[in-house]
Design a protein around this motif. Structure first.
Motif, PDB file in Angstrom:
ATOM      1  N   GLY A   2      -3.461   1.654 -19.810  1.00 40.88           N
ATOM      2  CA  GLY A   2      -3.459   3.059 -20.171  1.00 40.88           C
ATOM      3  C   GLY A   2      -3.079   3.963 -19.007  1.00 40.88           C
ATOM      4  N   ASP A   3      -3.821   5.056 -18.863  1.00 40.04           N
ATOM      5  CA  ASP A   3      -3.522   6.027 -17.806  1.00 40.04           C
ATOM      6  C   ASP A   3      -4.316   5.790 -16.532  1.00 40.04           C
ATOM      7  OD1 ASP A   3      -1.742   7.363 -19.482  1.00 40.04           O
ATOM      8  OD2 ASP A   3      -3.353   8.585 -20.353  1.00 40.04           O
ATOM      9  N   ASP A   4      -5.148   4.739 -16.504  1.00 39.19           N
ATOM     10  CA  ASP A   4      -5.998   4.484 -15.338  1.00 39.19           C
ATOM     11  C   ASP A   4      -5.221   3.704 -14.285  1.00 39.19           C
ATOM     12  OD1 ASP A   4      -8.125   4.236 -13.629  1.00 39.19           O
ATOM     13  OD2 ASP A   4      -9.059   2.572 -14.725  1.00 39.19           O
ATOM     14  N   ARG A   5      -4.211   4.360 -13.698  1.00 43.05           N
ATOM     15  CA  ARG A   5      -3.355   3.700 -12.727  1.00 43.05           C
ATOM     16  C   ARG A   5      -2.577   4.752 -11.946  1.00 43.05           C
ATOM     17  NH1 ARG A   5       0.986   0.505 -16.403  1.00 43.05           N
ATOM     18  NH2 ARG A   5       1.118  -0.585 -14.428  1.00 43.05           N
ATOM     19  N   PRO A   6      -1.949   4.352 -10.820  1.00 46.05           N
ATOM     20  CA  PRO A   6      -1.178   5.330 -10.040  1.00 46.05           C
ATOM     21  C   PRO A   6      -0.066   5.973 -10.862  1.00 46.05           C
ATOM     22  CG  PRO A   6      -1.505   3.309  -8.788  1.00 46.05           C
ATOM     23  CD  PRO A   6      -1.965   3.018 -10.184  1.00 46.05           C
ATOM     24  N   ALA A   7       0.232   7.215 -10.543  1.00 49.81           N
ATOM     25  CA  ALA A   7       1.292   7.926 -11.256  1.00 49.81           C
ATOM     26  C   ALA A   7       2.658   7.388 -10.851  1.00 49.81           C
ATOM     27  CB  ALA A   7       1.209   9.416 -10.952  1.00 49.81           C
ATOM     28  N   LYS A   8       3.612   7.481 -11.768  1.00 50.89           N
ATOM     29  CA  LYS A   8       4.987   7.122 -11.432  1.00 50.89           C
ATOM     30  C   LYS A   8       5.569   8.226 -10.572  1.00 50.89           C
ATOM     31  CE  LYS A   8       7.771   5.347 -14.460  1.00 50.89           C
ATOM     32  NZ  LYS A   8       7.975   4.003 -13.888  1.00 50.89           N
ATOM     33  N   PRO A   9       6.239   7.857  -9.471  1.00 51.25           N
ATOM     34  CA  PRO A   9       6.819   8.882  -8.601  1.00 51.25           C
ATOM     35  C   PRO A   9       8.006   9.569  -9.259  1.00 51.25           C
ATOM     36  CG  PRO A   9       7.501   6.707  -7.884  1.00 51.25           C
ATOM     37  CD  PRO A   9       6.491   6.496  -8.972  1.00 51.25           C
ATOM     38  N   THR A  10       8.266  10.788  -8.835  1.00 49.39           N
ATOM     39  CA  THR A  10       9.426  11.520  -9.325  1.00 49.39           C
ATOM     40  C   THR A  10      10.677  11.001  -8.628  1.00 49.39           C
ATOM     41  OG1 THR A  10       8.089  13.494  -9.647  1.00 49.39           O
ATOM     42  CG2 THR A  10      10.484  13.798  -9.556  1.00 49.39           C
ATOM     43  N   PRO A  11      11.738  10.656  -9.373  1.00 38.38           N
ATOM     44  CA  PRO A  11      12.966  10.156  -8.737  1.00 38.38           C
ATOM     45  C   PRO A  11      13.475  11.138  -7.692  1.00 38.38           C
ATOM     46  CG  PRO A  11      13.072   9.853 -11.117  1.00 38.38           C
ATOM     47  CD  PRO A  11      11.852  10.685 -10.843  1.00 38.38           C
ATOM     48  N   SER A  12      13.901  10.599  -6.541  1.00 35.37           N
ATOM     49  CA  SER A  12      14.332  11.445  -5.434  1.00 35.37           C
ATOM     50  C   SER A  12      15.835  11.442  -5.239  1.00 35.37           C
ATOM     51  CB  SER A  12      13.669  10.980  -4.130  1.00 35.37           C
ATOM     52  OG  SER A  12      14.015   9.637  -3.849  1.00 35.37           O
ATOM     53  N   VAL A  13      16.575  10.753  -6.133  1.00 31.41           N
ATOM     54  CA  VAL A  13      18.026  10.692  -6.001  1.00 31.41           C
ATOM     55  C   VAL A  13      18.672  11.644  -6.984  1.00 31.41           C
ATOM     56  CG1 VAL A  13      18.090   8.341  -5.138  1.00 31.41           C
ATOM     57  CG2 VAL A  13      18.106   8.740  -7.594  1.00 31.41           C
ATOM     58  N   SER A  14      19.843  12.157  -6.618  1.00 31.44           N
ATOM     59  CA  SER A  14      20.532  13.081  -7.498  1.00 31.44           C
ATOM     60  C   SER A  14      21.073  12.343  -8.705  1.00 31.44           C
ATOM     61  CB  SER A  14      21.680  13.747  -6.741  1.00 31.44           C
ATOM     62  OG  SER A  14      22.601  12.762  -6.284  1.00 31.44           O
ATOM     63  N   THR A  15      21.222  13.050  -9.809  1.00 35.32           N
ATOM     64  CA  THR A  15      21.701  12.439 -11.041  1.00 35.32           C
ATOM     65  C   THR A  15      22.981  13.106 -11.496  1.00 35.32           C
ATOM     66  OG1 THR A  15      20.393  13.950 -12.403  1.00 35.32           O
ATOM     67  CG2 THR A  15      19.360  11.877 -11.755  1.00 35.32           C
ATOM     68  N   SER A  16      23.779  12.387 -12.278  1.00 34.30           N
ATOM     69  CA  SER A  16      24.961  12.947 -12.909  1.00 34.30           C
ATOM     70  C   SER A  16      25.064  12.375 -14.296  1.00 34.30           C
ATOM     71  CB  SER A  16      26.226  12.617 -12.107  1.00 34.30           C
ATOM     72  OG  SER A  16      26.505  11.239 -12.174  1.00 34.30           O
ATOM     73  N   ALA A  17      25.628  13.134 -15.188  1.00 39.04           N
ATOM     74  CA  ALA A  17      25.716  12.691 -16.576  1.00 39.04           C
ATOM     75  C   ALA A  17      26.575  11.448 -16.700  1.00 39.04           C
ATOM     76  CB  ALA A  17      26.286  13.817 -17.437  1.00 39.04           C
ATOM     77  N   ALA A  18      27.574  11.312 -15.812  1.00 41.62           N
ATOM     78  CA  ALA A  18      28.499  10.183 -15.924  1.00 41.62           C
ATOM     79  C   ALA A  18      27.860   8.877 -15.482  1.00 41.62           C
ATOM     80  CB  ALA A  18      29.751  10.460 -15.099  1.00 41.62           C
ATOM     81  N   THR A  19      27.264   8.858 -14.300  1.00 34.94           N
ATOM     82  CA  THR A  19      26.685   7.625 -13.766  1.00 34.94           C
ATOM     83  C   THR A  19      25.310   7.915 -13.172  1.00 34.94           C
ATOM     84  OG1 THR A  19      27.813   8.017 -11.658  1.00 34.94           O
ATOM     85  CG2 THR A  19      28.918   6.587 -13.254  1.00 34.94           C
ATOM     86  N   PRO A  20      24.291   8.037 -14.021  1.00 38.85           N
ATOM     87  CA  PRO A  20      22.946   8.282 -13.497  1.00 38.85           C
ATOM     88  C   PRO A  20      22.486   7.109 -12.652  1.00 38.85           C
ATOM     89  CG  PRO A  20      22.872   7.711 -15.829  1.00 38.85           C
ATOM     90  CD  PRO A  20      24.313   7.915 -15.474  1.00 38.85           C
ATOM     91  N   PRO A  21      21.969   7.341 -11.447  1.00 44.72           N
ATOM     92  CA  PRO A  21      21.548   6.241 -10.579  1.00 44.72           C
ATOM     93  C   PRO A  21      20.283   5.575 -11.089  1.00 44.72           C
ATOM     94  CG  PRO A  21      20.921   8.339  -9.630  1.00 44.72           C
ATOM     95  CD  PRO A  21      21.725   8.654 -10.850  1.00 44.72           C
ATOM     96  N   ALA A  22      20.105   4.323 -10.712  1.00 46.29           N
ATOM     97  CA  ALA A  22      18.893   3.610 -11.093  1.00 46.29           C
ATOM     98  C   ALA A  22      17.717   4.136 -10.281  1.00 46.29           C
ATOM     99  CB  ALA A  22      19.080   2.116 -10.856  1.00 46.29           C
ATOM    100  N   GLU A  23      16.570   4.297 -10.918  1.00 48.51           N
ATOM    101  CA  GLU A  23      15.386   4.765 -10.205  1.00 48.51           C
ATOM    102  C   GLU A  23      14.763   3.620  -9.426  1.00 48.51           C
ATOM    103  OE1 GLU A  23      12.479   6.062 -12.983  1.00 48.51           O
ATOM    104  OE2 GLU A  23      12.419   4.152 -14.063  1.00 48.51           O
ATOM    105  N   ALA A  24      13.923   3.964  -8.471  1.00 49.41           N
ATOM    106  CA  ALA A  24      13.195   2.941  -7.704  1.00 49.41           C
ATOM    107  C   ALA A  24      12.241   2.200  -8.628  1.00 49.41           C
ATOM    108  CB  ALA A  24      12.441   3.595  -6.560  1.00 49.41           C
ATOM    109  N   LEU A  25      12.040   0.916  -8.352  1.00 47.33           N
ATOM    110  CA  LEU A  25      11.122   0.101  -9.153  1.00 47.33           C
ATOM    111  C   LEU A  25      10.251  -0.738  -8.233  1.00 47.33           C
ATOM    112  CD1 LEU A  25      13.311  -1.396 -12.047  1.00 47.33           C
ATOM    113  CD2 LEU A  25      11.618   0.438 -12.236  1.00 47.33           C
ATOM    114  N   ASN A  26       9.000  -0.958  -8.653  1.00 50.33           N
ATOM    115  CA  ASN A  26       8.101  -1.898  -7.988  1.00 50.33           C
ATOM    116  C   ASN A  26       7.729  -2.971  -8.998  1.00 50.33           C
ATOM    117  OD1 ASN A  26       7.736  -0.486  -5.394  1.00 50.33           O
ATOM    118  ND2 ASN A  26       6.825   1.094  -6.677  1.00 50.33           N
TER     119      ASN A  26
END
Length: 352
Positions: free
Chosen positions: A65-89
């Motif tokens: 559920g929600d009892d866990r660390p929050a997902k971080p906000t992506p820090s890379v710029s995005t574009s409609a054509a080629t959105p970058p992959a977000e960081a993953l753990n």
């Protein structure tokens, strides 16, 4: 333990450390699966169903559920054509499950239950051009949080217990919750491979060649090797991954060094094997990969695994770092370790 084992390519030639071909386990698995589907032709539907049906999964998000660390906000710029992959753990566990005759034989007995024999947090940076693999020693003493149980209810919180007890108590869900509690880092995905699956993967690749710089004689892992170069089959490679008493100071820290080096040697073997020109072996590798996996529900299909593997195409060898969580011997038990602070906290902060 760095330097106790040397990687080789498929022909047995030594591969220069820090350079040459190298790929990540997730990248190799994803690209191999994609190639299987491309090569299967008219049988693509059956191949997809067969491999997809191999994968076991656990709904970790619903359980925690929600009892866990929050997902971080992506820090890379995005574009409609080629959105970058977000960081993953991704929490990657090697399970010493004795479930089934094959795992019992490889595990050296008919013991019940399972523990996390190997634990690695794989951090894929935003854009997927860099990665850090952090090994967590199984003998680390931790505070295990209360975890939901498959049988219903919850386990009690426990202090100064071994890290790998989390998996024994509450399976993948408790393993993820314990890692998140230790690190305050959100685990986006979970991947587990068992004894038999690892051995099948090595055999499907035709074995792996390593060089040991000292004799190994470990009754627990059932591995005896003189110092030198050896081409190991699946059972022998598994023995090397489990070896601790037959090398160095006999600690779990030494085993982690062997495991990290063996993973690199295995990935070199994948890179050196011409899977695309050998559809039969390619299918065997893909079948071994999927047949040995338990994942979270976000990675429990070929589509998701292939997508992850393809997103790692820009990840170079020099951009992958393997480290161990900083630990020190526990003051009250010389056979156990605890996180070395503030260094351990700084490592996890860097991932956040």
């Amino acid at each position: 333990m760095t330097g106790h084992i040397t990687e080789h390519d498929g022909d047995g030639d030594e591969v220069r450390r820090g350079g040459g071909r190298r790929t990540s386990p997730l990248k190799a698995a994803g690209l191999a699966l994609a190639a299987v589907l491309a090569l299967s032709g008219a049988g693509a539907g059956w191949v997809y169903w067969q491999l997809n049906d191999n994968i076991n999964s656990v709904d970790i998000n619903s359980a925690l559920g929600d009892d866990r660390p929050a997902k971080p906000t992506p820090s890379v710029s995005t574009s409609a054509a080629t959105p970058p992959a977000e960081a993953l753990n991704i929490l990657v566990l090697g399970s010493d499950s004795r479930s089934g005759a094959e795992n019992q034989a490889l595990g050296g007995g008919d013991s019940t239950g399972a523990r996390s024999d190997t634990a690695m947090v794989v951090h894929l940076g935003a854009g997927r051009t860099e990665a850090t693999v952090v090994s967590i020693p199984r003998d680390t003493l931790v505070t295990r949080p209360s975890c939901p149980l498959e049988s219903g209810g919850e386990s009690a919180e426990a202090s100064n217990v071994m890290f790998n007890s989390a998996y024994s108590v509450g399976g993948p869900v408790c393993a993820v919750k314990t890692v998140e509690s230790m690190t305050n880092v959100r685990m986006d995905h979970y991947v587990e491979i068992d004894f038999a699956g690892f051995a099948r993967l090595v055999d499907a690749l035709g074995g792996v060649t390593v060089t040991t710089e000292e004799d190994i004689d470990d009754e627990d892992s059932h591995l005896t090797l003189p110092a030198g170069t050896h081409h190991l089959d699946g059972e022998q490679a598994l023995g090397l991954a489990r070896t601790r008493h037959g090398i160095g100071d006999g600690s779990d820290l030494g085993r982690i060094g062997l495991q990290q080096q063996l993973v690199k040697a295995l990935m070199e073997r994948i890179a050196a094997t011409s899977l695309l020109s050998d559809p039969t072996r390619l299918y065997e590798v893909a079948d071994a990969v999927t047949g040995s996996l338990t994942t979270d529900t976000g990675l429990d299909s070929l589509t998701e695994l292939v997508g992850l593997g393809q997103s790692l195409r820009g990840l170079s060898a020099d951009a992958m770092e393997t480290v161990m969580m900083p630990v020190v011997t526990a003051a009250w038990d010389r056979n156990r370790v605890v996180a070395d602070e503030p260094e351990a906290g700084e490592l996890w902060e860097s991932l956040r």
